[in-house]
Design a protein around this motif. Structure first.
Motif, mmCIF file in Angstrom:
data_model
loop_
_atom_site.group_PDB
_atom_site.id
_atom_site.type_symbol
_atom_site.label_atom_id
_atom_site.label_comp_id
_atom_site.label_asym_id
_atom_site.label_seq_id
_atom_site.Cartn_x
_atom_site.Cartn_y
_atom_site.Cartn_z
ATOM 1 N N GLN A 113 -10.742 -9.131 0.388
ATOM 2 C CA GLN A 113 -10.499 -7.728 0.068
ATOM 3 C C GLN A 113 -11.262 -7.285 -1.184
ATOM 4 O O GLN A 113 -11.281 -7.995 -2.186
ATOM 5 N N THR A 114 -11.850 -6.112 -1.109
ATOM 6 C CA THR A 114 -12.464 -5.512 -2.294
ATOM 7 C C THR A 114 -11.481 -4.609 -3.022
ATOM 8 O O THR A 114 -11.706 -4.267 -4.188
ATOM 9 N N VAL A 115 -10.414 -4.227 -2.336
ATOM 10 C CA VAL A 115 -9.313 -3.474 -2.946
ATOM 11 C C VAL A 115 -8.014 -4.139 -2.505
ATOM 12 O O VAL A 115 -7.793 -4.330 -1.311
ATOM 13 N N ARG A 116 -7.181 -4.518 -3.467
ATOM 14 C CA ARG A 116 -5.903 -5.145 -3.131
ATOM 15 C C ARG A 116 -4.891 -4.894 -4.240
ATOM 16 O O ARG A 116 -5.253 -4.629 -5.386
ATOM 17 N N ARG A 117 -3.644 -5.015 -3.851
ATOM 18 C CA ARG A 117 -2.534 -4.797 -4.785
ATOM 19 C C ARG A 117 -1.741 -6.080 -5.012
ATOM 20 O O ARG A 117 -0.557 -6.041 -5.330
ATOM 21 N N THR A 150 -3.698 -3.248 -9.581
ATOM 22 C CA THR A 150 -4.642 -3.173 -8.467
ATOM 23 C C THR A 150 -5.997 -3.766 -8.847
ATOM 24 O O THR A 150 -6.506 -3.531 -9.950
ATOM 25 N N TYR A 151 -6.548 -4.532 -7.923
ATOM 26 C CA TYR A 151 -7.927 -5.019 -8.033
ATOM 27 C C TYR A 151 -8.799 -4.105 -7.186
ATOM 28 O O TYR A 151 -8.563 -3.936 -5.980
ATOM 29 N N THR A 152 -9.808 -3.486 -7.805
ATOM 30 C CA THR A 152 -10.683 -2.565 -7.084
ATOM 31 C C THR A 152 -12.133 -2.865 -7.425
ATOM 32 O O THR A 152 -12.582 -2.606 -8.550
ATOM 33 N N HIS A 153 -12.855 -3.465 -6.467
ATOM 34 C CA HIS A 153 -14.287 -3.720 -6.615
ATOM 35 C C HIS A 153 -14.619 -4.396 -7.951
ATOM 36 O O HIS A 153 -15.506 -3.970 -8.692
ATOM 37 N N ARG A 164 -6.811 -2.747 -12.580
ATOM 38 C CA ARG A 164 -6.076 -1.661 -13.222
ATOM 39 C C ARG A 164 -4.600 -2.047 -13.258
ATOM 40 O O ARG A 164 -3.989 -2.255 -12.218
ATOM 41 N N SER A 216 0.819 -1.210 0.000
ATOM 42 C CA SER A 216 0.000 0.000 0.000
ATOM 43 C C SER A 216 0.856 1.264 0.000
ATOM 44 O O SER A 216 0.436 2.303 -0.518
ATOM 45 N N ARG A 222 1.566 2.092 -3.694
ATOM 46 C CA ARG A 222 0.324 1.763 -4.411
ATOM 47 C C ARG A 222 0.387 2.100 -5.896
ATOM 48 O O ARG A 222 -0.236 1.422 -6.716
#
Length: 286
Positions: free
Chosen positions: A177-181, A149-152, A156, A141, A144
């Protein structure tokens, strides 16, 4: 300008300059004029940290994937193959995260100048997976902008894609996680039941599924099995890697690498950076 405001501005400027990669003008101009290298995206540096210059040696050989084993020790992620080799100075951040961030800044947004494909950073968790992953997530993070990145539900792409392997207990916090790297390194048992947005990579032990070690002809049934595995993974947008393949220079290794290439396996595993680089160049592939 008030003194406090001026000090704040100078402090902000100093921090920005400290984070930048400063090159003498002549070197910067020469770097811009140097033709971009052709990355070898299928080359995976197994146990990359055991080379004299972790990460940097693999990048010099144009590898598209590097692997680091990490142990969680007193809140630090230390890089080593075995616990007896742990060194507080050899952290994931010092060997990989900070150098990658500096390189991406120097190359205007990519690990290899002009390349759009992300470098894969495979992080093998050697200590309990859930707690080790939570610390890894905190460290990713802080970088970042560096990572895919996975976001919802949406992915990306960034300059580096982190993939978590090793202790399977990491799967639970990753999946929550709904947001993770980071993404998960699945096994063949995950094939068909996971999506690329979670398990970007499918890896497994070659010797657990195939008998052929590069000597003699590749059995037809095993060749078909290999291509079926790769096809199923690629249908879901997942990459494929095998470990425990022969890595002693010679005809057997070359024969097996040739079959992996022909089947479309995405990452060839090796400790021999120069050997795999030469092999892929000879075959005209990345």
């Amino acid at each position: 300008m008030p003194l406090t405001t001026r000090r704040r501005a100078l402090s902000t400027l100093g921090a920005a300059l400290a984070g930048a990669v400063a090159l003498p003008a002549g070197q910067a101009l020469a770097a811009e004029r140097t033709p971009p290298v052709r990355p070898l995206w299928r080359a995976h540096a197994h146990n990359d940290y055991e080379h004299p210059r972790p990460l940097l040696d693999a990048l010099d050989h144009r590898f598209g994937s590097v692997e680091a084993d990490v142990f969680l020790v007193d809140g630090q992620l230390l890089v080593a193959h075995d616990a007896v080799d742990l060194d507080p100075a050899r952290t994931l951040e010092s060997l990989y995260l900070a150098p990658l961030a500096a390189r991406v800044r120097a190359h205007h947004g990519s690990v290899y100048r002009g390349a759009r494909t992300p470098l894969q950073l495979l992080i093998d968790l050697k200590t309990e997976g859930a707690s080790t992953y939570l610390e890894l997530d905190r460290q990713l993070s802080r970088y970042r902008q560096l990572f895919t990145t996975y976001t919802h539900g949406r992915v990306r792409r960034g300059p580096v894609t982190a993939v978590v392997s090793g202790d399977r207990a990491a799967r639970t916090p990753l999946a929550a996680q709904t947001v993770r790297r980071a993404f998960y390194d699945g096994r063949l048992t995950d094939l068909g039941s996971t999506e690329a947005s979670f398990a970007a990579l499918i890896s497994d032990n070659w010797t657990s599924h195939f008998t052929w070690q590069g000597v003699g002809s590749f059995p037809d049934a095993e060749r078909l099995k290999l291509r079926t595995i790769v096809g199923a993974a690629h249908e879901r947008g997942q990459r494929v890697r095998f470990w425990a393949t022969p890595d002693v220079p010679g005809p057997a290794r070359d024969a097996l690498w040739g079959e992996l290439l022909a089947a479309g396996v995405d990452h060839l595993n090796t400790d021999d950076l120069a050997g795999l680089e030469a092999f892929l160049d000879a075959h005209g592939t990345d």
